[in-house]
Scaffold this active site. Structure first.
Site, PDB file in Angstrom:
ATOM      1  N   GLU A 178       0.796  -1.203   0.062  1.00 17.35           N
ATOM      2  CA  GLU A 178       0.038  -0.016   0.021  1.00 17.35           C
ATOM      3  C   GLU A 178       0.945   1.291  -0.127  1.00 17.35           C
ATOM      4  O   GLU A 178       1.421   1.771   1.034  1.00 17.35           O
ATOM      5  CB  GLU A 178      -0.807   0.143   1.112  1.00 17.35           C
ATOM      6  N   LYS A 220      -2.500  -1.945  -3.254  1.00 19.51           N
ATOM      7  CA  LYS A 220      -3.496  -0.994  -2.712  1.00 19.51           C
ATOM      8  C   LYS A 220      -3.221   0.410  -2.867  1.00 19.51           C
ATOM      9  O   LYS A 220      -2.488   1.022  -2.215  1.00 19.51           O
ATOM     10  CB  LYS A 220      -3.723  -1.494  -1.305  1.00 19.51           C
ATOM     11  N   GLY A 262      -8.996   6.660   0.972  1.00 14.65           N
ATOM     12  CA  GLY A 262      -8.083   7.979   1.361  1.00 14.65           C
ATOM     13  C   GLY A 262      -8.793   9.356   1.517  1.00 14.65           C
ATOM     14  O   GLY A 262      -8.122  10.293   1.284  1.00 14.65           O
ATOM     15  N   GLY A 263      -9.954   9.264   2.078  1.00 20.15           N
ATOM     16  CA  GLY A 263     -10.901  10.377   2.452  1.00 20.15           C
ATOM     17  C   GLY A 263     -11.905  10.884   1.355  1.00 20.15           C
ATOM     18  O   GLY A 263     -12.523  11.787   1.118  1.00 20.15           O
ATOM     19  N   ARG A 292     -12.451   4.044   5.375  1.00 21.34           N
ATOM     20  CA  ARG A 292     -13.690   4.804   5.648  1.00 21.34           C
ATOM     21  C   ARG A 292     -14.735   4.727   4.871  1.00 21.34           C
ATOM     22  O   ARG A 292     -15.891   4.868   5.350  1.00 21.34           O
ATOM     23  CB  ARG A 292     -13.204   6.389   5.601  1.00 21.34           C
TER      24      ARG A 292
HETATM   25  P1  13P Z   1      -9.086   4.352   3.700  1.00 25.87           P
HETATM   26  O1  13P Z   1     -10.137   3.502   2.772  1.00 25.87           O
HETATM   27  O2  13P Z   1     -10.170   4.886   4.938  1.00 25.87           O
HETATM   28  O3  13P Z   1      -8.286   5.244   3.133  1.00 25.87           O
HETATM   29  O4  13P Z   1      -8.322   3.432   4.616  1.00 25.87           O
HETATM   30  C1  13P Z   1      -7.632   2.030   3.909  1.00 25.87           C
HETATM   31  C2  13P Z   1      -6.527   1.994   4.758  1.00 25.87           C
HETATM   32  O5  13P Z   1      -6.300   0.640   4.996  1.00 25.87           O
HETATM   33  C3  13P Z   1      -5.310   2.885   4.857  1.00 25.87           C
HETATM   34  O6  13P Z   1      -4.303   2.263   5.593  1.00 25.87           O
END
Ligand code: 13P
Length: 341
Positions: A178, A220, A262-263, A292
């Site tokens: 990621e 990711k 990511g927001g 999120r």
């Molecule tokens: P978000 O989809 O909220 O960005 O979280 C994914 C995640 O695993 C962040 O490390």
């Protein structure tokens, strides 16, 4: 089973053309922030109850193939005494684990960040696997500015991701790689595309140097979007930019790309994934690994109250279903009303 067979079996469960991954691996600090936003105190019991509720949501396994857990959750059991990884597995959801130890500034590269956690990683991976984890996640974070990421930032972060991924594969855990390019700031869509391409190219260069088997990992990434201070771009535009950048820098050997949110708002993340799949022009599966964007409506519904749990679970399953439809390119916003799916 050989380690290679183990990795392949996990990949086959995680890449089935119709389901995505739930990220429920918020660190203690992050979950405290999310809970506080809905007026819930972050105690161990509240965290356990919330995550047990998520994992036991009826029908979740129809749309979710894997869940990323935080270390604490991997060792917890629900109120009936069933270990939480087993609660997930009972729905056909593979348990995974976040294995990085968070981030800090990268010395020598002002504005860049670096993630910790390589020391003792192999031993931790063995323990996590014994507790039921089948895959892992490690996140590197790239803030965007006129000067960032620097050359050093790109190289150092890529090296961490590659060392982590090689360690996972040696222990029979599928690595989710990621590299998160942050949305914070006022950078343009074009600048986001350039940075994401630099990041992905450097990451795959490092993965190759470290002998990581690309067929047995997942990527990711962020989507290519303008900075959060600017108005969002239309899904069609996000999709075209994202796919163009991915095609330039991610080898076709990678089986699946599972975006982070990511927001992005819950519906925005679904619309963008749908637009990407409607382009119908990618050599990889295009899926999701949202935190999120999957959990927000459920958290807001729950509010820490026992009597809201069922409604919160339905809110989670609804988002999972919408994103499943987006994987097929069949999402429409009219489905957001009652009686979806
Ligand atoms: P978000 O989809 O909220 O960005 O979280 C994914 C995640 O695993 C962040 O490390």
């Amino acid at each position: 089973m050989t380690v290679h067979d183990e990795l392949k079996a996990t990949i086959d469960s995680l890449v089935d053309g119709r389901r995505g991954i739930l990220a429920a691996d918020e660190s203690s600090g992050t979950i405290a922030k999310r809970f506080s936003a809905v007026g819930v105190e972050s105690t161990e019991t509240n965290r356990r109850d919330y995550r047990a509720a998520l994992l036991s949501s009826e029908g979740l396994g129809d749309f979710i193939c894997g869940v990323i857990l935080f270390e604490e959750t991997l060792g917890q059991s629900d109120r009936g005494g069933t270990p939480l990884p087993e609660v997930a597995a009972a729905q056909g959801i593979l348990p995974g684990i976040k294995v990085d130890k968070g981030k800090g500034p990268l010395p020598g590269a002002e504005g860049d960040m670096i993630t910790y956690g390589l020391d003792g990683l192999i031993e931790r991976l063995r323990e996590y696997k014994a507790q039921g984890a089948r895959f892992a996640k490690w996140r590197e974070v790239y803030p965007v500015s006129a000067h960032n990421p620097t050359e050093l930032g790109l190289t150092a972060n890529a090296e961490m991701l590659a060392r982590y991924a090689a360690a996972c594969q040696s222990e029979g855990l599928v690595p989710i790689v990621e590299p998160e390019v942050l949305m914070d700031g006022n950078h343009s869509l074009e600048r986001s595309a350039t940075v994401n391409e630099q990041v992905w190219s450097s990451v795959f260069h490092a993965l190759n140097r470290h002998g990581v088997i690309l067929e047995l990992m997942l990527l990711k990434p962020s989507m290519v979007t303008p900075g959060a201070e600017l108005p969002s771009a239309e899904p069609q535009e996000v999709a075209e930019y994202t796919l163009r950048s991915l095609r330039r820098s991610v080898p076709a050997a990678v089986p699946s790309i599972n975006f982070l949110s990511g927001g992005q708002g819950p519906e925005e993340a679904t619309e963008n994934l749908n637009a990407l799949n409607q382009l119908n022009n990618a050599p990889w599966q295009l899926s999701f690994s949202y935190g999120r964007a999957l959990q927000q409506p459920a958290l807001a519904t729950w509010h820490g109250k026992l009597e809201n749990i069922e409604m919160a679970q339905r809110a989670l399953v609804k988002r999972a279903c919408m994103n499943h439809l987006a994987m097929l390119g069949k999402y429409r916003d009219s489905l957001e009303g009652e009686g979806y799916g």
